[in-house]
Scaffold this motif. Structure first.
Motif, PDB file in Angstrom:
ATOM      1  N   VAL A 118       0.406  25.576 143.923  1.00  0.00           N
ATOM      2  CA  VAL A 118       0.433  27.009 143.593  1.00  0.00           C
ATOM      3  C   VAL A 118       1.869  27.476 143.366  1.00  0.00           C
ATOM      4  CG1 VAL A 118       0.030  29.318 144.534  1.00  0.00           C
ATOM      5  CG2 VAL A 118      -1.738  27.567 144.755  1.00  0.00           C
ATOM      6  N   LEU A 145      -4.552  33.316 144.697  1.00  0.00           N
ATOM      7  CA  LEU A 145      -3.770  32.099 144.896  1.00  0.00           C
ATOM      8  C   LEU A 145      -3.383  31.886 146.361  1.00  0.00           C
ATOM      9  CD1 LEU A 145      -1.434  32.218 141.756  1.00  0.00           C
ATOM     10  CD2 LEU A 145      -3.385  30.703 142.153  1.00  0.00           C
ATOM     11  N   TYR A 148      -6.939  30.744 147.831  1.00  0.00           N
ATOM     12  CA  TYR A 148      -7.527  29.559 147.190  1.00  0.00           C
ATOM     13  C   TYR A 148      -7.342  28.269 147.992  1.00  0.00           C
ATOM     14  CZ  TYR A 148      -7.581  25.469 144.152  1.00  0.00           C
ATOM     15  OH  TYR A 148      -7.781  24.219 143.652  1.00  0.00           O
TER      16      TYR A 148
END
Length: 314
Positions: A118, A145, A148
């Protein structure tokens, strides 16, 4: 445990990795406690610095905060139990405790890789398409993000742990300092096909994110070679990321090699290889970023100076 048809329902596992350590348990306990305190100190310091300073409420620093949380999460699954085992004459862990420890350690290790992926994506957008950065990295996308890595690995490893918990086991002797899913599966008397499938999916999950990191940095390096300004930005914000990635990758590689090809003839060395990914990344990642990223270094120094001045005035 109860026995039936050469299989057993295991309620307690014995951790045999401590056999050679107990002669020097006081030394190992002191060093381990010092290491755990250092991990907590450097990670909490970096997390608080980012949380308390509004100037650091940017995607890159938020993802870094997530990386530190992952480090604390994984070490919490290992160090408290390890310290208690050093003080105990019998190193055992319950079935549920073993599965939980395996889940926590695996999730943290995998989360490190996903969070670094990320962060690589964030640096790619920031350097390769700077004019579109704020339109791409919106609050909604940053939130996705951040969650996730945790949602994806929790779902993946929850399935693996549930499947492992259903296995019929022929032993209760784990030749490590802590529990892993693989160490439990090796004791199975029943088919481990489902476990192997989940294992391959997990490996594919790891590899796909490593490929994403590599691709991001190939484009980053190509872009940065075109201008001196981009080169400076790369060295300031991406070098810490690359160092952290190398740190995590080497540590996990050693753990994988140990788990698959370790020899019982080198138990002391193997004990170190088994835990080094729970020592070096959690300590070095915050130090790498704290020393390399100018904004974080300045903020942490200013907090230390203010704290010192307040203590003097008191």
């Amino acid at each position: 445990m109860t026995f039936s048809d050469n299989a057993s329902t295991v309620t307690l596992f014995t951790l045999s990795g401590f056999d050679e350590m107990m002669e020097h348990r006081a030394t190992f306990f002191s060093l381990t406690l010092l290491c755990y305190c250092a991990i907590i100190l450097v990670n909490v310091a970096l997390i608080l610095t980012i949380i308390l300073d509004e100037n650091l409420h940017e995607p890159m620093y938020i993802f870094l905060c997530n990386l530190c949380i992952s480090g604390l999460f994984g070490t919490t699954g290992f160090y408290p139990k390890f310290l208690l085992d050093l003080l105990s004459d019998l190193q055992v862990i319950s079935n549920a405790g073993c599965l939980t420890q395996s889940f926590v350690i695996y999730c943290s290790a995998c989360a490190d890789v996903v969070i670094l992926a990320v962060m690589a994506y964030d640096r790619y957008v920031a350097i390769c398409t700077p004019l579109e950065y704020h339109s791409v990295m919106t609050k909604q996308r940053v939130t996705v993000l951040v969650y996730y890595p945790w949602l994806s690995i929790f779902c993946l490893f929850s399935v693996g742990i549930v499947i492992t918990s259903k296995l019929r086991l022929c032993g209760s002797h784990i030749e490590k300092l802590y529990c892993t899913n693989w160490s439990i599966v090796k004791l199975s008397c029943s088919s481990i096909t489902a476990n192997n499938i989940i294992g391959y999916i997990a490996i594919l999950f790891y590899v796909s994110h490593i490929i994403l990191i590599v691709c991001s940095y190939v484009y980053l390096i190509r872009t940065c070679l075109k201008s001196i300004e981009d080169r400076g930005k790369f060295m300031q914000t991406c070098m810490p990321h690359l160092l952290s990635l190398l740190n995590v990758a080497v540590a996990l590689l050693f753990e994988l090699m140990y788990s698959r090809f370790g020899s019982s003839d080198l138990s002391s060395f193997q004990n170190f290889m088994a835990v080094q990914f729970l020592i070096f990344p959690p300590i070095l990642n915050p130090l790498i970023y704290g020393l390399q990223l100018t904004q974080i270094r300045i903020r942490m120094l200013s907090f230390c100076i203010k704290s010192g001045n307040n203590n003097i005035l008191k």
